[in-house]
Design a protein around this motif. Structure first.
Motif, PDB file in Angstrom:
ATOM      1  N   SER A  26       0.806  -1.229   0.000  1.00 16.70           N
ATOM      2  CA  SER A  26       0.000   0.000   0.000  1.00 16.70           C
ATOM      3  C   SER A  26       0.837   1.275   0.000  1.00 16.70           C
ATOM      4  O   SER A  26       0.338   2.358  -0.299  1.00 16.70           O
ATOM      5  N   ASN A  27       2.127   1.128   0.303  1.00 15.62           N
ATOM      6  CA  ASN A  27       3.005   2.306   0.390  1.00 15.62           C
ATOM      7  C   ASN A  27       2.421   3.349   1.341  1.00 15.62           C
ATOM      8  O   ASN A  27       2.555   4.551   1.142  1.00 15.62           O
ATOM      9  N   ASN A  28       1.728   2.839   2.300  1.00 16.86           N
ATOM     10  CA  ASN A  28       1.080   3.742   3.242  1.00 16.86           C
ATOM     11  C   ASN A  28       1.289   3.137   4.627  1.00 16.86           C
ATOM     12  O   ASN A  28       0.790   2.061   4.925  1.00 16.86           O
ATOM     13  N   ALA A  29       2.049   3.875   5.413  1.00 21.99           N
ATOM     14  CA  ALA A  29       2.350   3.370   6.746  1.00 21.99           C
ATOM     15  C   ALA A  29       1.121   3.247   7.603  1.00 21.99           C
ATOM     16  O   ALA A  29       1.090   2.497   8.581  1.00 21.99           O
ATOM     17  N   GLY A  30       0.078   3.985   7.234  1.00 20.86           N
ATOM     18  CA  GLY A  30      -1.167   3.899   8.004  1.00 20.86           C
ATOM     19  C   GLY A  30      -1.925   2.603   7.754  1.00 20.86           C
ATOM     20  O   GLY A  30      -2.877   2.304   8.456  1.00 20.86           O
ATOM     21  N   GLY A  31      -1.544   1.874   6.692  1.00 21.33           N
ATOM     22  CA  GLY A  31      -2.157   0.571   6.459  1.00 21.33           C
ATOM     23  C   GLY A  31      -3.295   0.578   5.465  1.00 21.33           C
ATOM     24  O   GLY A  31      -3.833  -0.453   5.129  1.00 21.33           O
ATOM     25  N   SER A  32      -3.730   1.742   4.941  1.00 21.33           N
ATOM     26  CA  SER A  32      -4.835   1.744   3.979  1.00 21.33           C
ATOM     27  C   SER A  32      -4.322   1.516   2.570  1.00 21.33           C
ATOM     28  O   SER A  32      -3.268   2.003   2.218  1.00 21.33           O
ATOM     29  N   ILE A  33      -5.084   0.779   1.714  1.00 22.70           N
ATOM     30  CA  ILE A  33      -4.687   0.499   0.321  1.00 22.70           C
ATOM     31  C   ILE A  33      -5.880   0.746  -0.590  1.00 22.70           C
ATOM     32  O   ILE A  33      -6.392  -0.153  -1.234  1.00 22.70           O
ATOM     33  N   PRO A  34      -6.341   1.992  -0.697  1.00 22.59           N
ATOM     34  CA  PRO A  34      -7.552   2.243  -1.480  1.00 22.59           C
ATOM     35  C   PRO A  34      -7.334   2.161  -2.977  1.00 22.59           C
ATOM     36  O   PRO A  34      -8.287   2.112  -3.736  1.00 22.59           O
ATOM     37  N   SER A  35      -6.081   2.157  -3.468  1.00 24.11           N
ATOM     38  CA  SER A  35      -5.853   2.216  -4.914  1.00 24.11           C
ATOM     39  C   SER A  35      -5.798   0.830  -5.567  1.00 24.11           C
ATOM     40  O   SER A  35      -5.601   0.747  -6.764  1.00 24.11           O
ATOM     41  N   ILE A  36      -5.969  -0.295  -4.856  1.00 28.16           N
ATOM     42  CA  ILE A  36      -5.897  -1.661  -5.416  1.00 28.16           C
ATOM     43  C   ILE A  36      -7.183  -2.408  -5.061  1.00 28.16           C
ATOM     44  O   ILE A  36      -7.552  -2.485  -3.898  1.00 28.16           O
ATOM     45  N   THR A  37      -7.859  -2.883  -6.119  1.00 26.61           N
ATOM     46  CA  THR A  37      -9.056  -3.703  -5.894  1.00 26.61           C
ATOM     47  C   THR A  37      -8.980  -4.955  -6.767  1.00 26.61           C
ATOM     48  O   THR A  37      -8.341  -4.957  -7.816  1.00 26.61           O
ATOM     49  N   TYR A  38      -9.744  -6.027  -6.358  1.00 29.41           N
ATOM     50  CA  TYR A  38      -9.716  -7.318  -7.081  1.00 29.41           C
ATOM     51  C   TYR A  38     -11.141  -7.794  -7.311  1.00 29.41           C
ATOM     52  O   TYR A  38     -11.953  -7.819  -6.394  1.00 29.41           O
ATOM     53  N   ASP A  39     -11.454  -8.132  -8.548  1.00 31.18           N
ATOM     54  CA  ASP A  39     -12.781  -8.654  -8.911  1.00 31.18           C
ATOM     55  C   ASP A  39     -12.655 -10.178  -9.094  1.00 31.18           C
ATOM     56  O   ASP A  39     -12.036 -10.654 -10.056  1.00 31.18           O
ATOM     57  N   ALA A  40     -13.289 -10.942  -8.179  1.00 35.86           N
ATOM     58  CA  ALA A  40     -13.152 -12.404  -8.223  1.00 35.86           C
ATOM     59  C   ALA A  40     -13.863 -13.033  -9.402  1.00 35.86           C
ATOM     60  O   ALA A  40     -13.491 -14.093  -9.887  1.00 35.86           O
ATOM     61  N   LEU A  41     -14.939 -12.395  -9.891  1.00 35.96           N
ATOM     62  CA  LEU A  41     -15.685 -12.965 -11.013  1.00 35.96           C
ATOM     63  C   LEU A  41     -14.880 -12.936 -12.300  1.00 35.96           C
ATOM     64  O   LEU A  41     -14.918 -13.871 -13.100  1.00 35.96           O
ATOM     65  N   THR A  42     -14.167 -11.840 -12.506  1.00 30.87           N
ATOM     66  CA  THR A  42     -13.379 -11.705 -13.739  1.00 30.87           C
ATOM     67  C   THR A  42     -11.906 -11.963 -13.518  1.00 30.87           C
ATOM     68  O   THR A  42     -11.128 -11.876 -14.467  1.00 30.87           O
ATOM     69  N   SER A  43     -11.531 -12.265 -12.261  1.00 30.57           N
ATOM     70  CA  SER A  43     -10.114 -12.502 -11.928  1.00 30.57           C
ATOM     71  C   SER A  43      -9.257 -11.326 -12.394  1.00 30.57           C
ATOM     72  O   SER A  43      -8.218 -11.489 -13.044  1.00 30.57           O
ATOM     73  N   THR A  44      -9.718 -10.048 -12.044  1.00 27.23           N
ATOM     74  CA  THR A  44      -9.028  -8.842 -12.486  1.00 27.23           C
ATOM     75  C   THR A  44      -8.618  -8.017 -11.282  1.00 27.23           C
ATOM     76  O   THR A  44      -9.431  -7.764 -10.373  1.00 27.23           O
ATOM     77  N   THR A  45      -7.380  -7.581 -11.275  1.00 24.01           N
ATOM     78  CA  THR A  45      -6.859  -6.650 -10.248  1.00 24.01           C
ATOM     79  C   THR A  45      -6.763  -5.255 -10.859  1.00 24.01           C
ATOM     80  O   THR A  45      -6.187  -5.104 -11.941  1.00 24.01           O
ATOM     81  N   THR A  46      -7.333  -4.254 -10.171  1.00 19.02           N
ATOM     82  CA  THR A  46      -7.388  -2.880 -10.694  1.00 19.02           C
ATOM     83  C   THR A  46      -6.530  -1.956  -9.839  1.00 19.02           C
ATOM     84  O   THR A  46      -6.619  -1.981  -8.605  1.00 19.02           O
ATOM     85  N   PHE A  47      -5.693  -1.197 -10.534  1.00 17.51           N
ATOM     86  CA  PHE A  47      -4.871  -0.162  -9.873  1.00 17.51           C
ATOM     87  C   PHE A  47      -5.474   1.190 -10.223  1.00 17.51           C
ATOM     88  O   PHE A  47      -5.463   1.594 -11.395  1.00 17.51           O
ATOM     89  N   ASP A  48      -5.976   1.911  -9.201  1.00 23.41           N
ATOM     90  CA  ASP A  48      -6.606   3.209  -9.467  1.00 23.41           C
ATOM     91  C   ASP A  48      -5.566   4.292  -9.751  1.00 23.41           C
ATOM     92  O   ASP A  48      -5.814   5.245 -10.490  1.00 23.41           O
ATOM     93  N   GLY A  49      -4.435   4.132  -9.228  1.00 19.37           N
ATOM     94  CA  GLY A  49      -3.394   5.144  -9.447  1.00 19.37           C
ATOM     95  C   GLY A  49      -2.247   4.571 -10.236  1.00 19.37           C
ATOM     96  O   GLY A  49      -2.374   3.597 -10.969  1.00 19.37           O
ATOM     97  N   SER A  50      -1.092   5.200 -10.088  1.00 15.27           N
ATOM     98  CA  SER A  50       0.094   4.732 -10.802  1.00 15.27           C
ATOM     99  C   SER A  50       0.588   3.436 -10.197  1.00 15.27           C
ATOM    100  O   SER A  50       0.350   3.134  -9.027  1.00 15.27           O
ATOM    101  N   PHE A  51       1.276   2.641 -11.088  1.00 16.05           N
ATOM    102  CA  PHE A  51       1.815   1.366 -10.655  1.00 16.05           C
ATOM    103  C   PHE A  51       3.321   1.430 -10.812  1.00 16.05           C
ATOM    104  O   PHE A  51       3.827   1.536 -11.929  1.00 16.05           O
ATOM    105  N   VAL A  52       3.991   1.414  -9.686  1.00 22.97           N
ATOM    106  CA  VAL A  52       5.436   1.592  -9.690  1.00 22.97           C
ATOM    107  C   VAL A  52       6.085   0.313  -9.188  1.00 22.97           C
ATOM    108  O   VAL A  52       5.681  -0.244  -8.174  1.00 22.97           O
TER     109      VAL A  52
END
Length: 851
Positions: A286-312
């Motif tokens: 999450s690159n967030n020391a606070g522990g939140s990871i709002p920019s990564i989501t996963y859809d189990a039906l389509t087996s797709t991982t989505t990055f809302d922001g940049s992917f480094v």
């Protein structure tokens, strides 16, 4: 009788000459009787006698009785001092054997001793004194006891091979049952009776079910877990409220998955498999020391991982896989190094400086082409899937309907070509397993030549020939045309060839259907250029039949040189046969219709009952009857002509062999007693006697069958089955005895009938004017006592016999002794002898119209 042969003489057969007699002749029967009686001689050869009696018993009758009652001797034989009796032996008297004067009584006396079995008829009890041993089955009452199950039948207890003791009945033990390690079973079962009431065990699932609460005051051990209580305490992390804490945890053994229904609060470090610090990993992602990871989501039906922001991706961890690219970072770095990897050429795109994709501006009609930059380099395009199916589709879009059809599909290593219809029907496929190309549609070469090294046509299901198609179909579009298969010679390919051709009409007509299938081979002209066709079946060849049974089996007629060889036209359902019919008959003096020839002298024509017989089968020709009268032998008047000899076993006319004969011998050296010779007397048989005369010939001979019958009156008649034309020959050897100085004996063959020949005599003298068919029936001789006393009289005559009643043949006798009228032959001779007299009838044909 003076002497006999000595008793030791060997006589192979009886010879009366061995015995000498004093006065009267010794008969064979008397000689045998005297020889056996007085000399005791031995005859080593055969003996024939009317009867033989031994001790008053007729031996012939006794042998006949033994011979006809087969049961007495048939099944008794003797060999090597042993007598064999093959049937049951029944003896009403006493049987004596060596050392046993009464064998039957001895067996009865020793029966109890040898078997120790006795029977009491009073109570119907059989007593066995020894142990009874049954090797198979012992039957007691209605029960069968075998060696392996008699104990079970008596006790209902059996022992298996495991070992296992099975008791099928209830067991009532009045004493104590002790089992190893358990002591008194009754006490143990009593103590456990209450405990086991609510417990059941199912062996199929190996599952123990407890229907009530279980209280374990001591430690509980499960498999390798020695302290279950402590483990539960460890899982719950508390010593109270265990049930509530554990309710939300379940484990699925099939999926090997532990499910936590409630929130999981981990106050310490969480370890997952080899990841020892899960918390830190989540923070890293999450690159967030606070522990939140709002920019990564996963859809189990389509087996797709989505990055809302940049992917480094940091250089420290670049092993990231994308699809078939195992290391995406390394691959992108490599692409960046290719400065000319994709270049716009003005007409298209150049890829990696090697491949050009461009719009085709040349003579070709395609809109897009892919070609190598180097014009001499081979062009290779690949469409592939690593583990799936590669498909090349072509289609069109008219704004409303989109049509895309598979053109090329590669699946399981097989390349399949499809048609452009929506059903995607296969028309060609490469099968990698068989290394073959399968074609499912018609192929039009457009007049071009298809060169194939080896051609195999293999069908999953065979195709019977029809008017539409076959396994291999040749079609020509010109009516009346020809399709052909040509086998061209490599030695002289311009001329030499074999072929199979099919023509719509043999004369090239475009309207008639007179098709022709032709098989042939051709070559140059010349004496050494011979073209042959050979049929070499392992079985047979059939024409107009699919089931031939001979090397060449023809069902139908055959024409050769305008001559039809076929089934006979009349009565063709009554047996088999052929007819030979020329389309144009030769003239009377012209050629033959049917000839049998050979290069040397071996021509033969057989007519017989079977393939190897020629007997009793007429050969008719010259037919002049109506249809259906072929079996009537009178409807043939053909002439058999030959300029050579006819060599055969026999020739028959009206089923009677030519030259077949019947002859009668009247007797040898005899007279008629008081009967004189002459005056038209019938020459009698030697043993004639009585009034009227009654006699038979001394001997009768015939070549095939007796054609004539002798009458007691010394006359002869023809049997009705043998009517025809015969040559009659009479031979008489006459002797002039004492008395007359000279005699002129005469014989004549007389036939009492009303035909044109008439009788041969006039009153008591011969009528020499009678000469039937130009042949005299008389024979006369002259004998003189001082010059010769014997003469031979031979007379012949031909006659056509048609009746067994009126046509009676006899030999008539006449004589002239020198007195009276010189030529009247009406005198008698009382002193004479007949040394021999015969008459012979020889069949010469069926001449019913002799002129």
């Amino acid at each position: 009788m003076v002497s006999y042969a000595p008793p030791t003489a060997i006589l192979p057969f009886f010879n009366p000459a061995v015995f000498e007699t004093d006065e009267t002749a010794l008969t064979i029967g008397e000689a045998n009787k005297l020889y056996f009686k007085k000399s005791g001689g031995i005859i080593y050869g055969s003996v024939s006698m009317p009867s033989l009696t031994l001790n008053g018993v007729n031996v012939e009758n006794k042998l006949l009785e033994i011979d006809t009652v087969n049961a007495k001797l048939t099944h008794i034989s003797y060999n090597n001092n042993v007598t064999y009796i093959l049937n049951d032996l029944s003896i009403n008297g006493v049987l004596k054997l060596n050392g046993l004067t009464n064998t039957g009584q001895t067996i009865l006396d020793n029966k109890l001793k040898t078997t120790k079995i006795s029977y009491d008829s009073g109570n119907s009890v059989t007593t066995i004194g020894d142990t009874l041993k049954a090797s198979s089955t012992l039957i007691v009452g209605n029960l069968n006891y075998n060696a392996s199950d008699e104990f079970y039948k008596l006790t209902a207890i059996s022992r298996g091979a495991t070992p296992l003791l099975t008791i099928t009945d209830a067991v009532d033990l009045l004493g104590i049952l002790n089992l190893p390690n358990h002591g008194n079973v009754d006490t143990i079962l009593t103590n456990f009776d209450e405990i086991l009431v609510n417990m059941s065990y199912l062996s199929g699932t190996n599952l123990l079910t407890i229907n009530s609460n279980v209280k374990i005051p001591q430690n509980l051990e499960l498999n390798t877990i020695t302290d279950v209580e402590q483990k539960i305490i460890d899982i719950s992390n508390t010593t109270t409220n265990l049930e509530t804490i554990l309710t939300g945890i379940s484990y699925n053994t099939i999926q090997d998955l532990t499910t936590i229904d409630n929130s999981l609060n981990v106050t310490g470090n969480l370890q997952l498999n080899t990841i020892t610090d899960v918390e830190q990993k989540i923070i890293d992602i999450s690159n967030n020391a606070g522990g939140s990871i709002p920019s990564i989501t996963y859809d189990a039906l389509t087996s797709t991982t989505t990055f809302d922001g940049s992917f480094v991706i940091f250089p420290s961890d670049i092993s990231f896989e994308l699809g078939l690219i195992p290391n995406l970072y390394t691959y992108i770095v490599a692409l960046n190094s290719r400065t000319s990897w994709l270049e716009n050429t003005g007409q298209g795109l150049k890829i990696n400086n090697n491949t050009i994709i461009e719009e085709n501006l040349g003579s070709r009609s395609s809109q897009l082409s892919i070609r190598p930059k180097d014009d001499i380099q081979d062009a290779v395009q690949e469409i592939y899937s690593k583990n799936g199916t590669s498909i090349l589709k072509l289609g069109d879009d008219n704004g409303t309907t989109k049509t895309f059809s598979n053109i090329l599909k590669s699946e399981n290593g097989n390349a399949t070509f499809y048609g452009n219809n929506s059903g995607e029907t296969k028309f060609m496929e490469y099968n990698s397993t068989d290394d073959k190309i399968n074609i499912f549609k018609d192929m039009d070469l457009g007049g071009n030549i298809l060169y194939i090294d080896n051609l195999y046509i293999q069908e999953a299901t065979g195709t019977p020939p029809s008017g539409q198609k076959g396994s291999l179909t040749l079609i020509h579009d010109d009516a009346g045309g020809t399709s052909s298969i040509v086998f061209r010679s490599s030695r002289d390919p311009g001329v030499d060839h074999g072929y199979i051709s099919y023509q719509d009409d043999y004369d090239g007509s475009i309207t008639l259907d007179r098709s022709l299938l032709e098989i042939g081979c051709k070559n140059d002209s010349g004496t050494n250029t011979i073209d042959n066709i050979a049929l070499m079946p392992s079985g047979f060849v059939g024409i107009n039949t699919r089931t031939p049974e001979y090397m060449l089996d023809l069902s139908g007629n055959m024409r050769t040189y305008n001559t039809i060889i076929g089934k006979r036209p009349f009565f063709n359902t009554d047996g088999d046969g052929i007819s030979i019919k020329p389309l144009t008959n030769p003239s009377i003096n012209g050629g033959s219709i049917f000839e049998v020839r050979s290069t040397a002298f071996a021509s033969r024509l057989f007519c017989g009952q079977a393939l190897t017989s020629s007997g009793q089968n007429p050969f008719y020709f010259g037919y002049f009857g109506n249809n259906g009268e072929e079996a009537d032998s009178t409807k043939y008047n053909g002439v058999l002509a030959t300029n050579g000899s006819v060599d055969c076993t026999e020739i028959k006319v009206n089923s009677i062999p030519i030259n077949s004969f019947t002859s009668f011998n009247f007797g040898v050296d005899y007279t008629f007693g008081s009967r004189s010779w002459g005056q038209n007397q019938i020459l009698l048989f030697k043993n004639s006697s009585g009034t009227p005369l009654s006699g038979t010939p001394e001997k009768t001979h015939y070549s095939h069958q007796q054609q004539f019958t002798d009458l007691t009156s010394s006359e002869f008649t023809c049997n009705s089955n043998f009517f025809g034309t015969y040559e009659i020959t009479a031979d008489v050897i006459y002797r002039n005895d004492s008395g007359n100085t000279r005699q002129n004996p005469c014989i004549g063959i007389s036939i009492s009938s009303t035909d044109a020949s008439g009788d041969i005599y006039n009153a008591n003298a011969p009528d020499f004017s009678v000469c039937p068919y130009g042949q005299s029936p008389f024979s006369a001789q002259y004998v003189r006592m001082t010059e010769g006393r014997v003469c031979s009289l031979n007379a012949k005559r031909i006659h056509h016999f048609t009746s067994s009643i009126t046509d009676k043949v006899s030999i008539r006798q006449f004589i002239h002794t020198g007195g009276n009228t010189p030529y009247d032959f009406s005198e008698q001779a009382t002193s004479y002898r007949i040394l021999m007299a015969t008459i012979k009838f020889k069949y010469i044909g069926n001449f019913d119209n002799i002129t």
